[in-house]
Design an enzyme around this catalytic site. Structure first.
Site, PDB file in Angstrom:
ATOM      1  N   LYS A 272       0.822  -1.219   0.000  1.00  0.00           N
ATOM      2  CA  LYS A 272       0.000   0.000   0.000  1.00  0.00           C
ATOM      3  C   LYS A 272       0.858   1.273   0.000  1.00  0.00           C
ATOM      4  O   LYS A 272       2.062   1.221   0.296  1.00  0.00           O
ATOM      5  CB  LYS A 272      -0.941  -0.036   1.208  1.00  0.00           C
TER       6      LYS A 272
ATOM      7  N   HIS B 102      -2.268  -5.406   1.480  1.00  0.00           N
ATOM      8  CA  HIS B 102      -3.547  -6.099   1.301  1.00  0.00           C
ATOM      9  C   HIS B 102      -3.234  -7.502   0.808  1.00  0.00           C
ATOM     10  O   HIS B 102      -2.281  -7.704   0.062  1.00  0.00           O
ATOM     11  CB  HIS B 102      -4.409  -5.385   0.245  1.00  0.00           C
TER      12      HIS B 102
ATOM     13  N   ARG C 257      -1.622 -14.411   4.441  1.00  0.00           N
ATOM     14  CA  ARG C 257      -2.361 -13.780   5.544  1.00  0.00           C
ATOM     15  C   ARG C 257      -1.607 -13.915   6.866  1.00  0.00           C
ATOM     16  O   ARG C 257      -1.615 -12.994   7.691  1.00  0.00           O
ATOM     17  CB  ARG C 257      -3.768 -14.367   5.647  1.00  0.00           C
TER      18      ARG C 257
ATOM     19  N   TYR D 126     -12.256  -2.141  -4.237  1.00  0.00           N
ATOM     20  CA  TYR D 126     -12.827  -2.387  -2.903  1.00  0.00           C
ATOM     21  C   TYR D 126     -14.356  -2.307  -2.916  1.00  0.00           C
ATOM     22  O   TYR D 126     -14.961  -2.003  -1.884  1.00  0.00           O
ATOM     23  CB  TYR D 126     -12.248  -1.386  -1.904  1.00  0.00           C
TER      24      TYR D 126
ATOM     25  N   PHE E  52     -15.778   2.984   6.732  1.00  0.00           N
ATOM     26  CA  PHE E  52     -14.370   3.285   6.421  1.00  0.00           C
ATOM     27  C   PHE E  52     -14.095   3.391   4.925  1.00  0.00           C
ATOM     28  O   PHE E  52     -12.960   3.623   4.514  1.00  0.00           O
ATOM     29  CB  PHE E  52     -13.440   2.226   7.052  1.00  0.00           C
TER      30      PHE E  52
ATOM     31  N   ARG F 210       2.416  -6.262   9.071  1.00  0.00           N
ATOM     32  CA  ARG F 210       1.621  -5.158   9.621  1.00  0.00           C
ATOM     33  C   ARG F 210       2.145  -4.702  10.980  1.00  0.00           C
ATOM     34  O   ARG F 210       2.140  -3.500  11.278  1.00  0.00           O
ATOM     35  CB  ARG F 210       0.148  -5.549   9.677  1.00  0.00           C
TER      36      ARG F 210
ATOM     37  N   GLU G 224      -9.459 -10.747  -7.895  1.00  0.00           N
ATOM     38  CA  GLU G 224      -8.523  -9.638  -7.684  1.00  0.00           C
ATOM     39  C   GLU G 224      -7.356  -9.689  -8.670  1.00  0.00           C
ATOM     40  O   GLU G 224      -6.882  -8.648  -9.134  1.00  0.00           O
ATOM     41  CB  GLU G 224      -8.012  -9.663  -6.243  1.00  0.00           C
TER      42      GLU G 224
ATOM     43  N   THR H 209      -5.495  -7.603  10.246  1.00  0.00           N
ATOM     44  CA  THR H 209      -5.855  -6.373   9.518  1.00  0.00           C
ATOM     45  C   THR H 209      -5.565  -5.131  10.359  1.00  0.00           C
ATOM     46  O   THR H 209      -4.996  -4.154   9.862  1.00  0.00           O
ATOM     47  CB  THR H 209      -7.354  -6.398   9.148  1.00  0.00           C
TER      48      THR H 209
END
Ligand code: CMP
Length: 141
Positions: free
Chosen positions: A10, A116, A86, A50, A58, A103, A127, A92
């Protein structure tokens, strides 16, 4: 089974100059980068990507952030790639991300959470087609 998943580094992580460190974590976990594309998404592109989150509180902030700077989109391939990615990303919300995850190390907030990753192999197919409509190399080894 060998599968593929979509990853996005990101804008906050690109701005921090940690693309290489993040890609290294994928490779260390035996995920292979089989496609890559750097782009700066428009608001329209980010909204479309998204779309499933449209209407959530959000959503506007997410779209604004995801179109705020360049991102690196990759397709990762490997054994259980969706779940493995993941695990490497961490939760998240970085406040809940296990130590040593991407993260935990690079997120700035729930919205600016560095990466993501697709949440299932079905989502991954959608995706991947979104960012690579021309297709991705069928085999890499
Ligand atoms: P991502 O995996 O890219 O999918 C949707 C993104 O929305 C998520 O990561 C977060 O960065 C962002 N987001 C912001 N607020 C929330 C929230 N309350 N719940 C889930 N995702 C959120």
């Amino acid at each position: 089974a060998i599968e593929r998943t979509l990853s996005i580094i990101k804008p906050n992580a690109v701005a921090k100059n940690v693309i290489g460190q993040i890609l290294s974590r994928f490779e260390t976990a035996d995920l292979r980068i089989v496609a890559a594309r750097m782009l700066h998404m428009s608001r329209e592109q980010a909204s479309a990507f998204y779309a499933v989150h449209q209407g959530k509180p959000f959503f506007d902030e997410l779209v604004e952030f995801m179109s705020s700077g360049p991102v690196l989109v990759t397709v990762l391939e490997g054994e259980d790639a969706v779940a493995k990615n993941r695990e490497i990303m961490g939760a998240t919300n970085p406040a809940n991300a296990a130590p040593g995850t991407i993260r935990a190390d690079f997120a700035d907030s729930l919205t600016e959470n560095a990466v993501h990753g697709s949440d299932s192999s079905e989502t991954a197919a959608v995706e991947i087609a979104f960012f690579f409509p021309e297709g991705v190399c069928p085999r890499t080894r």
